[in-house]
Write a protein that holds these residues in place. Structure first.
Motif, PDB file in Angstrom:
ATOM      1  N   LEU A 167       0.833  -1.203   0.000  1.00  0.00           N
ATOM      2  CA  LEU A 167       0.000   0.000   0.000  1.00  0.00           C
ATOM      3  C   LEU A 167       0.868   1.253   0.000  1.00  0.00           C
ATOM      4  O   LEU A 167       1.966   1.257   0.579  1.00  0.00           O
ATOM      5  CB  LEU A 167      -0.908   0.024   1.240  1.00  0.00           C
ATOM      6  CG  LEU A 167      -1.799  -1.205   1.495  1.00  0.00           C
ATOM      7  CD1 LEU A 167      -2.487  -1.067   2.848  1.00  0.00           C
ATOM      8  CD2 LEU A 167      -2.837  -1.343   0.393  1.00  0.00           C
ATOM      9  N   LYS A 168       0.362   2.296  -0.600  1.00  0.00           N
ATOM     10  CA  LYS A 168       1.050   3.583  -0.499  1.00  0.00           C
ATOM     11  C   LYS A 168       0.798   4.150   0.891  1.00  0.00           C
ATOM     12  O   LYS A 168      -0.327   4.106   1.399  1.00  0.00           O
ATOM     13  CB  LYS A 168       0.537   4.549  -1.574  1.00  0.00           C
ATOM     14  CG  LYS A 168       1.062   4.257  -2.970  1.00  0.00           C
ATOM     15  CD  LYS A 168       0.736   5.378  -3.928  1.00  0.00           C
ATOM     16  CE  LYS A 168       1.367   5.123  -5.291  1.00  0.00           C
ATOM     17  NZ  LYS A 168       2.838   5.177  -5.262  1.00  0.00           N
ATOM     18  N   LYS A 169       1.823   4.707   1.520  1.00  0.00           N
ATOM     19  CA  LYS A 169       1.685   5.200   2.886  1.00  0.00           C
ATOM     20  C   LYS A 169       0.771   6.414   2.978  1.00  0.00           C
ATOM     21  O   LYS A 169       0.298   6.764   4.061  1.00  0.00           O
ATOM     22  CB  LYS A 169       3.063   5.537   3.465  1.00  0.00           C
ATOM     23  CG  LYS A 169       3.938   4.316   3.687  1.00  0.00           C
ATOM     24  CD  LYS A 169       5.253   4.679   4.355  1.00  0.00           C
ATOM     25  CE  LYS A 169       6.120   3.443   4.568  1.00  0.00           C
ATOM     26  NZ  LYS A 169       7.409   3.775   5.225  1.00  0.00           N
ATOM     27  N   SER A 170       0.501   7.046   1.853  1.00  0.00           N
ATOM     28  CA  SER A 170      -0.368   8.229   1.855  1.00  0.00           C
ATOM     29  C   SER A 170      -1.845   7.855   1.996  1.00  0.00           C
ATOM     30  O   SER A 170      -2.687   8.700   2.314  1.00  0.00           O
ATOM     31  CB  SER A 170      -0.178   9.031   0.564  1.00  0.00           C
ATOM     32  OG  SER A 170      -0.469   8.210  -0.576  1.00  0.00           O
ATOM     33  N   LEU A 171      -2.176   6.560   1.788  1.00  0.00           N
ATOM     34  CA  LEU A 171      -3.567   6.127   1.872  1.00  0.00           C
ATOM     35  C   LEU A 171      -4.042   6.112   3.325  1.00  0.00           C
ATOM     36  O   LEU A 171      -3.353   5.617   4.215  1.00  0.00           O
ATOM     37  CB  LEU A 171      -3.720   4.720   1.280  1.00  0.00           C
ATOM     38  CG  LEU A 171      -3.543   4.599  -0.239  1.00  0.00           C
ATOM     39  CD1 LEU A 171      -3.492   3.133  -0.646  1.00  0.00           C
ATOM     40  CD2 LEU A 171      -4.674   5.306  -0.968  1.00  0.00           C
ATOM     41  N   THR A 172      -5.228   6.655   3.542  1.00  0.00           N
ATOM     42  CA  THR A 172      -5.808   6.660   4.882  1.00  0.00           C
ATOM     43  C   THR A 172      -6.739   5.461   5.034  1.00  0.00           C
ATOM     44  O   THR A 172      -7.046   4.751   4.067  1.00  0.00           O
ATOM     45  CB  THR A 172      -6.610   7.942   5.124  1.00  0.00           C
ATOM     46  OG1 THR A 172      -7.730   7.960   4.212  1.00  0.00           O
ATOM     47  CG2 THR A 172      -5.747   9.176   4.913  1.00  0.00           C
ATOM     48  N   GLU A 173      -7.219   5.265   6.239  1.00  0.00           N
ATOM     49  CA  GLU A 173      -8.143   4.162   6.493  1.00  0.00           C
ATOM     50  C   GLU A 173      -9.428   4.343   5.685  1.00  0.00           C
ATOM     51  O   GLU A 173     -10.000   3.373   5.174  1.00  0.00           O
ATOM     52  CB  GLU A 173      -8.460   4.083   7.994  1.00  0.00           C
ATOM     53  CG  GLU A 173      -9.137   2.795   8.395  1.00  0.00           C
ATOM     54  CD  GLU A 173      -9.147   2.578   9.903  1.00  0.00           C
ATOM     55  OE1 GLU A 173     -10.136   2.005  10.393  1.00  0.00           O
ATOM     56  OE2 GLU A 173      -8.172   2.977  10.582  1.00  0.00           O
ATOM     57  N   HIS A 195       1.198   5.668   9.212  1.00  0.00           N
ATOM     58  CA  HIS A 195       0.679   4.379   8.765  1.00  0.00           C
ATOM     59  C   HIS A 195       1.771   3.568   8.081  1.00  0.00           C
ATOM     60  O   HIS A 195       2.655   4.098   7.431  1.00  0.00           O
ATOM     61  CB  HIS A 195      -0.487   4.579   7.788  1.00  0.00           C
ATOM     62  CG  HIS A 195      -1.709   5.144   8.434  1.00  0.00           C
ATOM     63  ND1 HIS A 195      -2.320   4.553   9.512  1.00  0.00           N
ATOM     64  CD2 HIS A 195      -2.436   6.260   8.152  1.00  0.00           C
ATOM     65  CE1 HIS A 195      -3.369   5.263   9.872  1.00  0.00           C
ATOM     66  NE2 HIS A 195      -3.460   6.310   9.066  1.00  0.00           N
ATOM     67  N   ARG A 196       1.683   2.245   8.227  1.00  0.00           N
ATOM     68  CA  ARG A 196       2.570   1.328   7.531  1.00  0.00           C
ATOM     69  C   ARG A 196       2.015   1.067   6.127  1.00  0.00           C
ATOM     70  O   ARG A 196       0.890   1.448   5.808  1.00  0.00           O
ATOM     71  CB  ARG A 196       2.692   0.013   8.303  1.00  0.00           C
ATOM     72  CG  ARG A 196       3.313   0.156   9.687  1.00  0.00           C
ATOM     73  CD  ARG A 196       4.566   0.952   9.614  1.00  0.00           C
ATOM     74  NE  ARG A 196       5.439   0.747  10.763  1.00  0.00           N
ATOM     75  CZ  ARG A 196       6.451   1.528  11.048  1.00  0.00           C
ATOM     76  NH1 ARG A 196       6.696   2.584  10.281  1.00  0.00           N
ATOM     77  NH2 ARG A 196       7.221   1.290  12.073  1.00  0.00           N
ATOM     78  N   ASN A 197       2.792   0.350   5.319  1.00  0.00           N
ATOM     79  CA  ASN A 197       2.354   0.067   3.943  1.00  0.00           C
ATOM     80  C   ASN A 197       1.641  -1.277   3.845  1.00  0.00           C
ATOM     81  O   ASN A 197       1.714  -1.972   2.842  1.00  0.00           O
ATOM     82  CB  ASN A 197       3.553   0.098   2.988  1.00  0.00           C
ATOM     83  CG  ASN A 197       4.528  -1.043   3.251  1.00  0.00           C
ATOM     84  OD1 ASN A 197       4.578  -1.576   4.359  1.00  0.00           O
ATOM     85  ND2 ASN A 197       5.312  -1.403   2.244  1.00  0.00           N
ATOM     86  N   CYS A 198       0.965  -1.660   4.928  1.00  0.00           N
ATOM     87  CA  CYS A 198       0.235  -2.926   4.934  1.00  0.00           C
ATOM     88  C   CYS A 198      -1.031  -2.762   5.768  1.00  0.00           C
ATOM     89  O   CYS A 198      -1.176  -1.801   6.524  1.00  0.00           O
ATOM     90  CB  CYS A 198       1.096  -4.057   5.493  1.00  0.00           C
ATOM     91  SG  CYS A 198       1.573  -3.801   7.213  1.00  0.00           S
ATOM     92  N   CYS A 199      -1.956  -3.718   5.624  1.00  0.00           N
ATOM     93  CA  CYS A 199      -3.165  -3.699   6.444  1.00  0.00           C
ATOM     94  C   CYS A 199      -3.683  -5.125   6.609  1.00  0.00           C
ATOM     95  O   CYS A 199      -3.237  -6.053   5.917  1.00  0.00           O
ATOM     96  CB  CYS A 199      -4.233  -2.795   5.831  1.00  0.00           C
ATOM     97  SG  CYS A 199      -5.004  -3.475   4.335  1.00  0.00           S
ATOM     98  N   PHE A 200      -4.608  -5.291   7.541  1.00  0.00           N
ATOM     99  CA  PHE A 200      -5.269  -6.574   7.769  1.00  0.00           C
ATOM    100  C   PHE A 200      -6.758  -6.406   7.485  1.00  0.00           C
ATOM    101  O   PHE A 200      -7.371  -5.417   7.906  1.00  0.00           O
ATOM    102  CB  PHE A 200      -5.072  -7.041   9.215  1.00  0.00           C
ATOM    103  CG  PHE A 200      -3.652  -7.409   9.546  1.00  0.00           C
ATOM    104  CD1 PHE A 200      -3.202  -8.712   9.391  1.00  0.00           C
ATOM    105  CD2 PHE A 200      -2.764  -6.447  10.011  1.00  0.00           C
ATOM    106  CE1 PHE A 200      -1.895  -9.049   9.695  1.00  0.00           C
ATOM    107  CE2 PHE A 200      -1.456  -6.769  10.314  1.00  0.00           C
ATOM    108  CZ  PHE A 200      -1.015  -8.082  10.155  1.00  0.00           C
TER     109      PHE A 200
END
Length: 736
Positions: A573-579, A606-611
């Motif tokens: 993920l790009k770090k600029s992306l918000t939740e 934010h990190r460049n990953c999510c769950f």
């Protein structure tokens, strides 16, 4: 049909650390429900609480979150049975945190006996107006009809009522309600055994108003006995073998023996009548007759001693004697009727109970004092009153909670406390006693306190070392002047990198990459092994150490972990992306339930990953297939099944940060054999897991079970605890 209870807890993510107060909040609501100021906990929700069959808390004394992950493979049942986990804030005094900071019964100087007539043990007349017995019955003596339960009181206290849906097939004694103050009293008591049907009568006793025994009969239960409960019932298999009498025979005899205006007396008589499957209109229940404020009830044994001066249910006897109990209940009712409410209130039974418990603590202080808990330095020091005692709150249910363990953590006397010398003994007692209690606390341990402390000393470093190795991958070989930026970019697409260093000890350069999450390291191994990176075809592998030989097994088990069901990891993920951006991007995925976007605890970035958590496992698998290779805002995504439970993410980050701060990057580890103590510990942990499995399987459906690793505070450092919880369902595992 009984509604099934279930539990909902939003524990995915880095904020899943639960305080002792929040744990107390959950247990109080589970035990008491909406009454008695108990509210739904703020961090999870119990649905259909009123249908809970019971609450069982298993405390693994001296163990922390470290132990669970160090011996993850050995805790086979724990990691498969419970859907919800949370980090438990460590406490300097865990038993006090769980059981409360003291009782709300203020102790006085302990009298020698329970018949003291000193001013401390009698109630002043000015205080009588506030006594719940006086408020309920007034000060003047009244006839027995004033103390029989009304129809509404019988309904409220689960007495069998004519025409009630649950009483289909019950037999009426055919006595009428034309009772008078001269109606005859009869004491009744039954002993029950647990069968496939539930509680079934195996012995019945009836005494008349003079205490003479009219009936004392063994009864053959309808179904096969599952638990004789010999310690309480006194019934053994041998005793029931020759018995021919059935419940229907007893019902017929009772109908013939009782006159039309008979008044039955018993202690919690509703249980006896339910087991007898009989309906009787006129009853006096001594547990309610002597009840204190908020419905708290005294045990029959205590009332017999405090009011009548009689010892019943002595420990040297095998089980209770129903004739003795029936006679005691009868005499208590007669005392109340003859002496009147004022005399009963003047006994100040709560003070007598406190005096009795303090006397017990005084006699057994050396045995009952928990190691390292320090409830009271001096016995005559009153316990702190800053908080209501949890166990005292539970007494409003009308029975004592059960506490089983190697050491008595309850110095308040509010538990049925039993000491055992081994985990095996504790398990055996639990299998017998837990079905009899609505709230049970079972405490297991790995061994003596000094041994646990010794084993804990090197545990943090061992767990840290193993996790570091699992987060670490080696990649290469690369050309002499390879582009480090290209390598960082390619491996960074698998997840957040903690550190990247060049290994120069080899003929050609390799890189050592330590990730921040387990999924990132596993993705790198799966996606980049054999790939071309920075102009070289590379091999990607984890460190080869003794501790890593079972890494593949561990990874497989982590994927199957019940807490990871329906959860996937997405990287790149790009770090600029918000939740909010991600919620919108992933909105097309079916059954998406929750999204967790990790962030740096210090910087907040934010990190460049999510769950992503899905309501159904199949939806998660479909999402995996859709996301792999998916381009989002110009960045190609990679995904896989989750490995690390959500609550563990912050803990891993803190460990990484600690390593970085200390300049520790573990590349190699000496090939050492496990020490004897380590091997022995693994065997003990495996056995402990089996004990919990047996206990869990014995629980009724709709039982809330909470397993606690309370955490460690010692000279070797503080380690957080871990909680696992769930409500057992028909399939023998915890329901969501």
């Amino acid at each position: 049909q009984v509604k099934s209870c279930h539990l909902s807890a939003a524990l995915l993510g880095e904020d899943s650390e639960i305080s002792q107060e929040q744990l107390y909040e959950l247990l109080k609501y589970a035990a008491l429900g909406k009454c008695h100021n108990a509210a739904q906990p703020s961090w999870c929700r119990i649905y259909h609480q009123s249908h809970l069959a019971g609450v069982v808390v298993v405390v693994l004394h001296g163990m922390s979150q470290l132990h669970f992950y160090r011996f993850y493979l050995q805790f086979k049942h724990l990691r498969r049975a419970f859907r919800h986990r949370f980090t438990l804030a460590s406490s300097a005094n865990f038993p006090v945190s769980l059981y409360g900071e003291g009782t709300n019964l203020k102790p006085q100087n302990t009298p020698q006996g329970l018949t003291s007539t000193s001013s401390e043990c009698t109630t002043k007349s000015s205080d009588l107006q506030c006594d719940p017995i006086i408020q309920r019955y007034g000060e003047k003596k009244q006839g027995l009809t004033s103390y029989t339960l009304t129809l509404e009181e019988q309904k409220k206290n689960d007495y069998p009522i004519e025409g009630s849906p649950g009483c289909k097939g019950y037999i009426s004694t055919e006595c009428d309600q034309q009772r008078t103050d001269s109606s005859p009293l009869f004491g009744l008591d039954c002993e029950m055994c647990l069968t496939a049907k539930g509680n079934e009568v195996t012995r019945v006793s009836l005494v008349d108003a003079r205490g003479q025994c009219l009936l004392n009969e063994l009864v053959k239960p309808e179904r096969t006995v599952v638990n004789y409960r010999t310690r309480f019932s006194g019934i053994t298999r041998k005793m029931l073998l020759p018995v021919k009498t059935r419940l229907s025979d007893i019902q017929t005899r009772l109908k013939k023996m009782l006159p039309h205006d008979a008044v039955l007396v018993g202690h919690s008589l509703n249980s006896d009548l339910q087991a007898l499957e009989m309906i009787h209109p006129s009853v006096i229940d001594t547990s309610l007759l002597f009840a204190r404020s908020e419905g708290r009830r005294f045990k029959l044994k205590f009332l017999a001693k405090a009011v009548l001066g009689k010892e019943i249910q002595c420990e040297q006897k095998l089980g209770h004697d129903p004739t003795e109990d029936a006679r005691a209940a009868l005499e208590l009712a007669q005392f109340f009727i003859e002496q009147g409410p004022t005399k009963v209130a003047e006994l100040n039974l709560e003070m007598l109970l406190t005096a009795e418990k303090l006397a017990e603590v005084s006699q057994n202080k050396a045995v009952l004092q928990p190691q390292g808990c320090g409830f009271q330095e001096q016995l005559n020091e009153p316990p702190p009153l800053s908080k209501p005692c949890f166990l005292d709150c539970l007494q409003v249910t009308g029975q004592k909670p059960l506490l089983l363990g190697r050491q008595g953590s309850d110095s308040s006397g509010l538990c049925q406390s039993n000491l055992s010398t081994s985990n095996k003994q504790i398990l055996q007692r639990a299998l017998e006693d837990v079905p009899l209690s609505k709230f049970s606390i079972i405490q297991f341990s790995l061994g003596p306190e000094h041994l646990a402390s010794h084993l804990h000393a090197g545990l943090p470093e061992k767990v840290r070392s193993k996790l570091t190795d699992m987060l670490t991958i080696y990649a290469g070989p690369f050309e002499e002047n390879f582009c480090m930026k290209s390598v960082r970019k390619e491996f960074g697409r698998c997840g957040p990198i903690q550190s990247l260093t060049v290994v120069t000890e080899t003929f050609q350069p390799y890189v050592c990459i330590q990730y921040e999450v387990l999924e990132a390291a596993q993705l790198a191994v799966e996606c980049l092994n054999g790939a071309e990176v920075a102009g070289s075809c590379i091999k990607v592998q984890r460190p080869v150490t003794a501790a890593m030989l079972d890494c593949n097994v561990l990874i497989k088990e982590l994927e199957l972990d019940v807490e990871n069901e329906g959860v996937i990891y997405v990287a790149g993920l790009k770090k600029s992306l918000t939740e909010t951006d991600l919620q919108e991007e992933f909105s097309q995925l079916k059954d998406l339930e929750a999204l967790f976007l990790p962030k740096d605890v210090q910087s907040g970035k934010h990190r460049n990953c999510c769950f992503l958590k899905f309501q159904k496992t199949q939806s998660a698998l479909d999402a995996l297939e859709a996301i792999n290779g998916w381009t989002m805002k110009g960045s190609q995504l990679r995904s896989r099944n989750a490995l690390a439970p959500g609550h563990l993410w912050r803990w891993i980050w803190q460990m990484n940060h600690s390593n970085e701060k200390q300049g520790k990057h573990i590349f190699y580890e000496k090939m050492e054999q496990l020490s004897d103590s380590e091997q022995d510990l693994r065997k003990k942990v495996k056995k402990l897991d089996q004990h919990i499995k047996k206990l869990y399987r014995s629980l009724q459906n709709n039982t809330l079970c909470v397993v606690l690793f309370p955490g460690v505070n010692s000279t070797h450092g503080s380690q957080p605890g871990l909680g696992l919880m769930g409500i057992k369902d028909d399939e023998g595992r915890s329901a969501c």
